[in-house]
Design a protein around this motif. Structure first.
Motif, PDB file in Angstrom:
ATOM      1  N   GLU A   8      -8.857  13.849  -1.526  1.00 18.43           N
ATOM      2  CA  GLU A   8      -9.587  13.317  -2.680  1.00 18.43           C
ATOM      3  C   GLU A   8      -9.529  11.789  -2.713  1.00 18.43           C
ATOM      4  N   TYR A   9     -10.506  11.198  -3.396  1.00 17.28           N
ATOM      5  CA  TYR A   9     -10.573   9.746  -3.523  1.00 17.28           C
ATOM      6  C   TYR A   9     -11.212   9.381  -4.852  1.00 17.28           C
ATOM      7  N   GLN A  10     -11.070   8.100  -5.202  1.00 17.17           N
ATOM      8  CA  GLN A  10     -11.724   7.578  -6.404  1.00 17.17           C
ATOM      9  C   GLN A  10     -13.128   7.121  -6.017  1.00 17.17           C
ATOM     10  N   PRO A  11     -14.165   7.643  -6.664  1.00 13.70           N
ATOM     11  CA  PRO A  11     -15.532   7.230  -6.322  1.00 13.70           C
ATOM     12  C   PRO A  11     -15.834   5.839  -6.897  1.00 13.70           C
ATOM     13  N   PRO A  12     -16.858   5.170  -6.311  1.00 11.90           N
ATOM     14  CA  PRO A  12     -17.738   5.624  -5.221  1.00 11.90           C
ATOM     15  C   PRO A  12     -17.106   5.393  -3.843  1.00 11.90           C
ATOM     16  N   VAL A  81      -5.749   9.830   8.505  1.00 10.18           N
ATOM     17  CA  VAL A  81      -7.174   9.969   8.191  1.00 10.18           C
ATOM     18  C   VAL A  81      -7.493   9.309   6.858  1.00 10.18           C
ATOM     19  N   ARG A  82      -6.587   9.413   5.899  1.00 14.85           N
ATOM     20  CA  ARG A  82      -6.795   8.735   4.623  1.00 14.85           C
ATOM     21  C   ARG A  82      -6.946   7.229   4.847  1.00 14.85           C
ATOM     22  N   ARG A  83      -6.128   6.660   5.745  1.00 24.77           N
ATOM     23  CA  ARG A  83      -6.246   5.227   6.034  1.00 24.77           C
ATOM     24  C   ARG A  83      -7.531   4.918   6.789  1.00 24.77           C
ATOM     25  N   MET A  84      -7.922   5.805   7.707  1.00 24.01           N
ATOM     26  CA  MET A  84      -9.163   5.581   8.454  1.00 24.01           C
ATOM     27  C   MET A  84     -10.352   5.434   7.524  1.00 24.01           C
TER      28      MET A  84
END
Length: 289
Positions: A8-12, A81-84
């Motif tokens: 998960e991430y903070q959009p956008p 992958v999160r860092r990528m």
């Protein structure tokens, strides 16, 4: 073992832009990128695996599909992958801060999901950065492919068949790089990077302060400030890395049609702290519009 992990991430989040960035630089056989996914073959703890990243069907997340024998490594793979894909950025705070600045307001409004494109491995990023000095992205990709095919360890993967993985520091430290189209000066730099990485004299430890990281890397022959800050941006996801001498940046904030001086740009950028690396990506992108 195969597993799907939701990241998960903070959009956008401009996933398509990152895919485009990776696609232009993808190493044939090692990486595959299309309009909807990024796929890579990798080696971790001596074992070969593959992963794919796609946009999740629901919510603000990416789906990471891992095929790897050791499930204990899954958290490390997910973190890489999160860092990528720069999934841990506080993009709301970044946009609010940079969006108030004269040269960046329009950029933020146009591309609010801009992220820092990372990489799977810091050493790989460093080698590829040197191969890309003063040549086009396409030419750098060709040089990288030649190095990988000649010095990368060949593995047999279930889904992709025989593939040459990116060479290790030990493999490149003494490699005969002549005849591949690489200049003598860059060959010396590549050897220096590989030997330093092999011996532990350079690294990508995330806790290392930015100034210390830059000093460590610029101590190597052929590595200037620009390359060191670029490595910090891509290898560490260092949000405030800023190559003030970059001519494209100096042109992007030109005064009366003339690129600003490096010192002037450095002074101007103080208002962009602590997110200057994002300002770099926005200004670079603005010149390609």
């Amino acid at each position: 073992m195969s597993e799907k992990i939701r990241l998960e991430y903070q959009p956008p989040h401009d996933f398509s832009n990152l895919l485009g960035f990776f696609a232009k630089r993808a190493i044939p056989g090692v990486e595959r990128v299309d309009d909807a996914s990024y796929r890579r073959i990798f080696i971790l703890d001596g074992k070969v695996g593959e992963f794919a990243v796609t946009r999740a069907k629901r919510g603000h997340a990416l789906d990471l599909h891992i095929d790897f024998a050791d499930t204990a490594c899954f958290p490390d793979i997910a973190a890489r992958v999160r860092r990528m894909f720069d999934l841990d950025a506080d993009i709301t705070a970044i946009n609010a801060h940079l969006g108030r600045r004269r040269h960046l307001k329009a950029c933020i409004a146009k591309h609010p999901g801009q992220r820092l494109p990372g990489g799977w491995d810091g050493f790989e990023i460093a080698i590829r950065a040197v191969l890309g000095q003063q040549v086009t992205v396409a030419a750098a990709r060709t040089l990288t492919e030649r190095v990988v095919r000649k010095f990368g360890h060949q593995v047999d993967t279930p889904q992709s068949g025989k593939v040459h993985l990116f060479p290790t520091p030990a493999a490149l430290a003494e490699a005969e790089l002549g005849g591949l189209g690489i200049t003598g000066a860059r060959i010396a730099t590549l050897h220096a990077i590989a030997a330093a990485a092999r011996d532990g004299r350079v690294d990508f430890r995330r806790e290392r302060p930015l100034a210390e990281f830059v000093s460590m890397w610029t101590a190597l022959p052929g590595i200037g400030d620009w390359t060191a800050y670029y490595l910090a941006m891509r290898g560490l996801a260092q949000a405030d890395a800023f190559p003030a001498g970059d001519i494209v940046l100096r042109k992007a904030v030109a005064r009366d049609g003339k690129p600003v001086a490096t010192k002037a740009l450095e002074e101007m950028s103080q208002a962009w702290r602590p997110y200057r690396a994002y300002a770099v990506l926005h200004l670079w992108r603005s010149t390609m519009a």
